[in-house]
Design a protein around this motif. Structure first.
Motif, PDB file in Angstrom:
ATOM      1  N   LEU A  11       0.808  -1.213   0.000  1.00 16.88           N
ATOM      2  CA  LEU A  11       0.000   0.000   0.000  1.00 16.88           C
ATOM      3  C   LEU A  11       0.845   1.268   0.000  1.00 16.88           C
ATOM      4  O   LEU A  11       0.428   2.304  -0.503  1.00 16.88           O
ATOM      5  CB  LEU A  11      -0.956   0.004   1.196  1.00 16.88           C
ATOM      6  N   ASN A  12       2.027   1.193   0.566  1.00 16.77           N
ATOM      7  CA  ASN A  12       2.928   2.344   0.572  1.00 16.77           C
ATOM      8  C   ASN A  12       3.898   2.329  -0.609  1.00 16.77           C
ATOM      9  O   ASN A  12       4.776   3.174  -0.696  1.00 16.77           O
ATOM     10  CB  ASN A  12       3.709   2.408   1.891  1.00 16.77           C
ATOM     11  N   ARG A  13       3.732   1.341  -1.488  1.00 18.63           N
ATOM     12  CA  ARG A  13       4.547   1.197  -2.701  1.00 18.63           C
ATOM     13  C   ARG A  13       6.028   1.004  -2.389  1.00 18.63           C
ATOM     14  O   ARG A  13       6.886   1.423  -3.149  1.00 18.63           O
ATOM     15  CB  ARG A  13       4.342   2.386  -3.636  1.00 18.63           C
ATOM     16  N   VAL A  34       2.238   7.686  -5.862  1.00 15.48           N
ATOM     17  CA  VAL A  34       2.839   7.182  -4.619  1.00 15.48           C
ATOM     18  C   VAL A  34       2.520   8.095  -3.434  1.00 15.48           C
ATOM     19  O   VAL A  34       2.092   7.619  -2.375  1.00 15.48           O
ATOM     20  CB  VAL A  34       4.369   7.019  -4.773  1.00 15.48           C
ATOM     21  N   LEU A  35       2.716   9.382  -3.583  1.00 15.06           N
ATOM     22  CA  LEU A  35       2.481  10.288  -2.454  1.00 15.06           C
ATOM     23  C   LEU A  35       1.009  10.347  -2.079  1.00 15.06           C
ATOM     24  O   LEU A  35       0.666  10.356  -0.894  1.00 15.06           O
ATOM     25  CB  LEU A  35       3.021  11.682  -2.776  1.00 15.06           C
ATOM     26  N   ALA A  36       0.137  10.376  -3.059  1.00 17.12           N
ATOM     27  CA  ALA A  36      -1.301  10.392  -2.762  1.00 17.12           C
ATOM     28  C   ALA A  36      -1.707   9.109  -2.039  1.00 17.12           C
ATOM     29  O   ALA A  36      -2.506   9.139  -1.102  1.00 17.12           O
ATOM     30  CB  ALA A  36      -2.100  10.567  -4.047  1.00 17.12           C
ATOM     31  N   LEU A  37      -1.155   8.003  -2.470  1.00 19.86           N
ATOM     32  CA  LEU A  37      -1.467   6.724  -1.836  1.00 19.86           C
ATOM     33  C   LEU A  37      -0.975   6.695  -0.393  1.00 19.86           C
ATOM     34  O   LEU A  37      -1.698   6.284   0.509  1.00 19.86           O
ATOM     35  CB  LEU A  37      -0.828   5.596  -2.643  1.00 19.86           C
ATOM     36  N   ARG A  38       0.223   7.182  -0.154  1.00 19.52           N
ATOM     37  CA  ARG A  38       0.775   7.182   1.202  1.00 19.52           C
ATOM     38  C   ARG A  38      -0.006   8.092   2.139  1.00 19.52           C
ATOM     39  O   ARG A  38      -0.062   7.848   3.336  1.00 19.52           O
ATOM     40  CB  ARG A  38       2.240   7.582   1.174  1.00 19.52           C
ATOM     41  N   ARG A  39      -0.609   9.136   1.610  1.00 23.63           N
ATOM     42  CA  ARG A  39      -1.426  10.017   2.451  1.00 23.63           C
ATOM     43  C   ARG A  39      -2.708   9.339   2.907  1.00 23.63           C
ATOM     44  O   ARG A  39      -3.337   9.770   3.871  1.00 23.63           O
ATOM     45  CB  ARG A  39      -1.775  11.291   1.680  1.00 23.63           C
TER      46      ARG A  39
END
Length: 128
Positions: A11-13, A34-39
């Motif tokens: 999920l955090n790639r 990646v950044l949108a997913l980590r948020r």
């Protein structure tokens, strides 16, 4: 590596899937920003750390505009009584601290992965 850790890494790639399909909003996870997913991902561990002295203040960390009624609904959603909003965080048990952190994660409009037992608590569409 356990399933929880593997899923969080995906999920955090931090890792790519070697088999199967991991969709995010209907698209392969590899295509997600990646950044949108980590948020959108937060882990509430076995011993989460609280940042304030009161439950109400803890819910508002990062977003101070949480209304009292919304705070009460968040607490009830994670299995805590609404009146806990008036309690000190030092009076909470370990399980109550976890639930409070889950409520805080919901307020930040994120899903929440709680370890032991491994439970995914999706973002509530009706929550503020």
């Amino acid at each position: 590596m356990g399933r929880q850790e593997m899923l969080l890494r995906l999920l955090n790639r931090l890792d790519d899937s070697t088999g199967g399909r991991v969709p995010v909003d209907g698209s392969p996870i590899g295509e997600a920003d990646v950044l949108a997913l980590r948020r959108r991902v937060v882990l509430v561990g076995q011993r989460p750390v609280l940042l304030t002295a009161s439950v109400a203040a803890e819910l508002r960390v990062g977003h101070g505009d949480l209304a009292t009624e919304d705070a009460d609904r968040l607490l009830v959603t994670v299995g805590l009584p609404a009146h806990y909003r008036r309690r000190s965080t030092s009076d909470l048990s370990g399980g109550q601290v976890q639930r409070l952190c889950q409520a805080r994660a919901r307020w930040h409009r994120k899903g929440c992965w709680r370890s032991r037992p491994a439970t995914w608590i999706p973002r509530a569409r009706s929550m503020p």
